[in-house]
Design a protein around this motif. Sequence first.
Motif, PDB file in Angstrom:
ATOM      1  N   VAL A 177       0.871  -1.176   0.000  1.00 50.28           N
ATOM      2  CA  VAL A 177       0.000   0.000   0.000  1.00 50.28           C
ATOM      3  C   VAL A 177       0.905   1.221   0.000  1.00 50.28           C
ATOM      4  O   VAL A 177       1.702   1.409   0.929  1.00 50.28           O
ATOM      5  N   SER A 178       0.820   2.049  -1.017  1.00 52.49           N
ATOM      6  CA  SER A 178       1.713   3.203  -1.122  1.00 52.49           C
ATOM      7  C   SER A 178       0.917   4.453  -1.475  1.00 52.49           C
ATOM      8  O   SER A 178      -0.168   4.387  -2.068  1.00 52.49           O
ATOM      9  N   GLY A 179       1.470   5.593  -1.113  1.00 53.86           N
ATOM     10  CA  GLY A 179       0.839   6.876  -1.381  1.00 53.86           C
ATOM     11  C   GLY A 179       1.438   7.946  -0.483  1.00 53.86           C
ATOM     12  O   GLY A 179       2.460   7.724   0.192  1.00 53.86           O
ATOM     13  N   LYS A 180       0.816   9.101  -0.453  1.00 55.55           N
ATOM     14  CA  LYS A 180       1.268  10.155   0.435  1.00 55.55           C
ATOM     15  C   LYS A 180       1.147   9.694   1.885  1.00 55.55           C
ATOM     16  O   LYS A 180       0.210   8.956   2.221  1.00 55.55           O
ATOM     17  N   PRO A 181       2.095  10.093   2.736  1.00 52.30           N
ATOM     18  CA  PRO A 181       2.118   9.545   4.101  1.00 52.30           C
ATOM     19  C   PRO A 181       0.791   9.628   4.836  1.00 52.30           C
ATOM     20  O   PRO A 181       0.354   8.653   5.459  1.00 52.30           O
ATOM     21  N   GLU A 182       0.121  10.784   4.769  1.00 51.17           N
ATOM     22  CA  GLU A 182      -1.125  10.933   5.509  1.00 51.17           C
ATOM     23  C   GLU A 182      -2.234  10.053   4.931  1.00 51.17           C
ATOM     24  O   GLU A 182      -3.089   9.538   5.661  1.00 51.17           O
TER      25      GLU A 182
ATOM     26  N   PRO B 110       9.327   5.491   4.285  1.00 50.95           N
ATOM     27  CA  PRO B 110       9.419   6.390   3.128  1.00 50.95           C
ATOM     28  C   PRO B 110      10.002   5.678   1.915  1.00 50.95           C
ATOM     29  O   PRO B 110      10.933   4.872   2.044  1.00 50.95           O
ATOM     30  N   LEU B 111       9.467   5.953   0.742  1.00 48.01           N
ATOM     31  CA  LEU B 111      10.035   5.471  -0.512  1.00 48.01           C
ATOM     32  C   LEU B 111      11.057   6.472  -1.021  1.00 48.01           C
ATOM     33  O   LEU B 111      10.938   7.679  -0.757  1.00 48.01           O
ATOM     34  N   PRO B 112      12.058   6.019  -1.756  1.00 49.34           N
ATOM     35  CA  PRO B 112      13.016   6.966  -2.337  1.00 49.34           C
ATOM     36  C   PRO B 112      12.305   7.953  -3.262  1.00 49.34           C
ATOM     37  O   PRO B 112      11.407   7.576  -4.019  1.00 49.34           O
ATOM     38  N   VAL B 113      12.721   9.194  -3.184  1.00 48.51           N
ATOM     39  CA  VAL B 113      12.122  10.225  -4.038  1.00 48.51           C
ATOM     40  C   VAL B 113      12.620  10.025  -5.467  1.00 48.51           C
ATOM     41  O   VAL B 113      13.821   9.864  -5.715  1.00 48.51           O
ATOM     42  N   THR B 114      11.705  10.019  -6.423  1.00 50.32           N
ATOM     43  CA  THR B 114      12.053   9.806  -7.826  1.00 50.32           C
ATOM     44  C   THR B 114      12.640  11.070  -8.415  1.00 50.32           C
ATOM     45  O   THR B 114      12.023  12.140  -8.350  1.00 50.32           O
ATOM     46  N   ASP B 115      13.836  10.966  -8.982  1.00 48.08           N
ATOM     47  CA  ASP B 115      14.476  12.111  -9.619  1.00 48.08           C
ATOM     48  C   ASP B 115      13.858  12.371 -10.984  1.00 48.08           C
ATOM     49  O   ASP B 115      13.422  11.454 -11.685  1.00 48.08           O
ATOM     50  N   ALA B 116      13.877  13.636 -11.387  1.00 48.11           N
ATOM     51  CA  ALA B 116      13.262  14.025 -12.659  1.00 48.11           C
ATOM     52  C   ALA B 116      13.974  13.400 -13.853  1.00 48.11           C
ATOM     53  O   ALA B 116      13.357  13.068 -14.851  1.00 48.11           O
ATOM     54  N   GLY B 117      15.284  13.237 -13.773  1.00 50.80           N
ATOM     55  CA  GLY B 117      16.029  12.722 -14.916  1.00 50.80           C
ATOM     56  C   GLY B 117      16.158  11.217 -14.961  1.00 50.80           C
ATOM     57  O   GLY B 117      16.815  10.682 -15.858  1.00 50.80           O
ATOM     58  N   ARG B 118      15.525  10.526 -14.019  1.00 51.09           N
ATOM     59  CA  ARG B 118      15.673   9.067 -13.937  1.00 51.09           C
ATOM     60  C   ARG B 118      14.437   8.389 -14.505  1.00 51.09           C
ATOM     61  O   ARG B 118      13.313   8.842 -14.290  1.00 51.09           O
ATOM     62  N   PRO B 119      14.615   7.283 -15.257  1.00 47.46           N
ATOM     63  CA  PRO B 119      13.445   6.562 -15.766  1.00 47.46           C
ATOM     64  C   PRO B 119      12.537   6.133 -14.624  1.00 47.46           C
ATOM     65  O   PRO B 119      12.988   5.635 -13.598  1.00 47.46           O
ATOM     66  N   ARG B 120      11.240   6.343 -14.812  1.00 46.50           N
ATOM     67  CA  ARG B 120      10.276   6.074 -13.755  1.00 46.50           C
ATOM     68  C   ARG B 120       9.516   4.788 -14.037  1.00 46.50           C
ATOM     69  O   ARG B 120       8.928   4.618 -15.092  1.00 46.50           O
ATOM     70  N   ARG B 121       9.544   3.877 -13.056  1.00 50.21           N
ATOM     71  CA  ARG B 121       8.798   2.634 -13.156  1.00 50.21           C
ATOM     72  C   ARG B 121       7.365   2.877 -12.690  1.00 50.21           C
ATOM     73  O   ARG B 121       7.085   3.843 -11.967  1.00 50.21           O
ATOM     74  N   PRO B 122       6.408   1.988 -13.083  1.00 52.70           N
ATOM     75  CA  PRO B 122       5.016   2.195 -12.678  1.00 52.70           C
ATOM     76  C   PRO B 122       4.827   2.233 -11.167  1.00 52.70           C
ATOM     77  O   PRO B 122       3.937   2.916 -10.673  1.00 52.70           O
ATOM     78  N   GLN B 123       5.662   1.511 -10.412  1.00 54.43           N
ATOM     79  CA  GLN B 123       5.480   1.481  -8.963  1.00 54.43           C
ATOM     80  C   GLN B 123       6.150   2.659  -8.252  1.00 54.43           C
ATOM     81  O   GLN B 123       6.001   2.813  -7.046  1.00 54.43           O
ATOM     82  N   ASP B 124       6.917   3.487  -8.988  1.00 52.86           N
ATOM     83  CA  ASP B 124       7.607   4.605  -8.362  1.00 52.86           C
ATOM     84  C   ASP B 124       6.640   5.752  -8.076  1.00 52.86           C
ATOM     85  O   ASP B 124       5.649   5.951  -8.790  1.00 52.86           O
ATOM     86  N   PRO B 125       6.909   6.551  -7.021  1.00 50.00           N
ATOM     87  CA  PRO B 125       6.080   7.716  -6.735  1.00 50.00           C
ATOM     88  C   PRO B 125       6.238   8.771  -7.824  1.00 50.00           C
ATOM     89  O   PRO B 125       7.181   8.729  -8.619  1.00 50.00           O
ATOM     90  N   PRO B 126       5.318   9.735  -7.894  1.00 49.54           N
ATOM     91  CA  PRO B 126       5.491  10.842  -8.826  1.00 49.54           C
ATOM     92  C   PRO B 126       6.808  11.571  -8.565  1.00 49.54           C
ATOM     93  O   PRO B 126       7.320  11.587  -7.440  1.00 49.54           O
ATOM     94  N   VAL B 127       7.360  12.146  -9.606  1.00 51.64           N
ATOM     95  CA  VAL B 127       8.663  12.804  -9.509  1.00 51.64           C
ATOM     96  C   VAL B 127       8.623  13.894  -8.439  1.00 51.64           C
ATOM     97  O   VAL B 127       7.745  14.752  -8.416  1.00 51.64           O
TER      98      VAL B 127
END
Length: 723
Positions: free
Chosen positions: A626-631, A653-670
């Motif tokens: 289950v993932s999403g914003k902390p609250e 906490p999940l690692p913050v996705t960098d703007a220049g890095r390829p984003r996987r479907p399970q990664d949080p928004p950049v």
Amino acid sequence: MSSENEGQRGGQGGPQDGPPEQLALMREFLRHEKQVPKAKPRTWRGAPLAKELPVARVMVNKGVLHLDRYFDYAVTEELDADAQPGVRVRVRFGAGAHRVRDGRREGGGLIDGFLVERVAESDYHGPLAALAQVVSPEPVLSPELLGLARSVADRYAGSLADVLQLAIPPRNAKAEKKEFPAALPAPEPPGTGSWGRYEQGAAFLESLARGGAPRAVWTALPGPSWAEEIARAVTATLASGRGALVVVPDGRSVERVHSALGEVLGEGRHAVLTADAGPEKRYREWLAVRRGAVRAVVGTRSAMFAPVRDLGLVVVWDDGDGNLSEQHAPLPHAREVLELRATQDRCAFLLGSTSCTVEAAQLVASGWARPLTASREVVRQTAPLVRTVGDLELARDGAARAARLPSLAWQAVRDGLKSGPVLVQVPRRGYVPRLACERCRTPARCTHCAGPLEAADARELHCGWCGQGEAEWRCAECAFQRLRAQIVGARRTAEELGRAFPAVPVRTSGRDHVLDVVPGVPALVVSTPGAEPVAEGGYAAALLLDGWAMLGRPDLRAGEEALRRWIAAASLVRGQAQGGTVVIMAEPTLRPVQALVRWDPVGSAQRELAERAELGFPPVSRMAAVSGKPEEVAEFLRVAELPQDAEVLGPIPLPVTDAGRPRRPQDPPVGERWDRALVRVPPGRGAGLAAALKAAQAARLARGGSAGPGEGVRIRVDPPDIG
């Protein structure tokens, strides 16, 4: 009957005029008659409704959980003939779709859907809107496909509409106009071929040809024969008058099975279904299957729902490959879908790979499937010789210090280039190592939940699953207190290897350019895992470099995945009898390395399964992320009515996705900070967990929660990566 009619009846010699017994009977009759609802109007905007079964139940294409149900619509006489179960329709849906003003319905936009069934009456007490359009009279949704889609939606806490989007390709009108020839007669049963190398191989084919439904986990021998063996299993099934479905991870595997089917089965008897085919071709092939023009299918994961007539066999190849895990909601895995199909259709099941996943080992351990393997003597004849180079050898080796390659590897390359190409497997960029004991290389695990330990900085350790800190870590094997993280450096190693043999051509295969086949002449072929091309006649040798880069990933499946990648590459090398040699640079004492040396992926998977059972890890337990914003994650877990024996790990906490890095479907928004919690339940409680999560998500959405991409709370049942 209305009260007005009662009054009229009473004024014309009604119930008050008869004897007491008759009056009592009439009153009882009228009391029951009042409970019968008024007959539905038989017209809609003046258009007459269908005389029989005037109500259509429709699954609209709204993949949100709080709308995961059927909606009733009236069927006009004009659409009666075409509005049959299984067809695509368009209906008005949304605010005001069923609201009436001045005799006319208002509001509601047009939306696509599938007509599920026709019934005589509706459970909805208000006036029904009518079907707006029958898009096509082609019945694309069969009862069997509907039942499978519902089972998949329930298993993965998803919506039926989302599963149907995966199962049924978009319509192409031109393809629907094509006339398909009748299916060819059943072929003759095939010969045993290379299936004779397996202890129960001939018996498996014979069972398929007789119409049986055997279920097997098949550990394929090294070499390119696996595609032909699948083709023979398909041919045996077709010989019994039934259909067959084969699902493989990628387009290259599709081409190999497609070619083998053409040679063994003949042309015109099978269809190829892949997501990257054009819309017309893909839908045309799909229609050929649905209409029964062909009885066999091979394709990538998009083919797992293919509507094969009289399904007799489902095959999934290399189930450990991540490409078989769907990236669109509800994120099903092809292996699980085909297991459901085998159970639902009572057909044969074949799970094949040169390696063995823990899930495959569990199917055998539970008795659901039987092993299909070769004897140890046959394995030794067909597998290459595997030699290892560990850290101590690298430290003492002068050649290794100079070019990061040991003398053993140099010698293997030199000898191999005398007779053919040499494969060099290098870990792809992006492998992130986990922490391990510096002395014995045992992965560092949390003492609370056994999750992988991570380092927030040089001093503090915390668990990657439950988030708890680990202040005084000590290795469980050797009591050492120092940790290490392996540095990959694979690209530089490959470049130095190429410079060391300047007279030999170097070919590369990877993300930007993947080779399918290379000639059987001396050459260096540098490839990332999964992109290894097939060499004509097999590779003379192979180097598996920087094994720690794959073993060190922070993932529960790191060892299993590394072994699968190594065996896949080593299977392309000639057998030991032909001089084939594989050199792997990894610690020899580690289980995956030993399993490669012994060529025993099944034994390794069985031991891994036993350990996961002891620690409560999947697949023995069922787990959801289950993932999403902390609250939002915290609120979701608070209100969800989870099973009593559910255990919540985290959130962390999940690692913050960098703007220049390829984003996987399970990664949080950049750039956004998200949390993830893991919910674990004991064996046999997976259905309850999925139902609870689905109900909580539906309630959240009904209250106005976000459901767009990158928004709200995400749920993933059976996440492939829980590291």
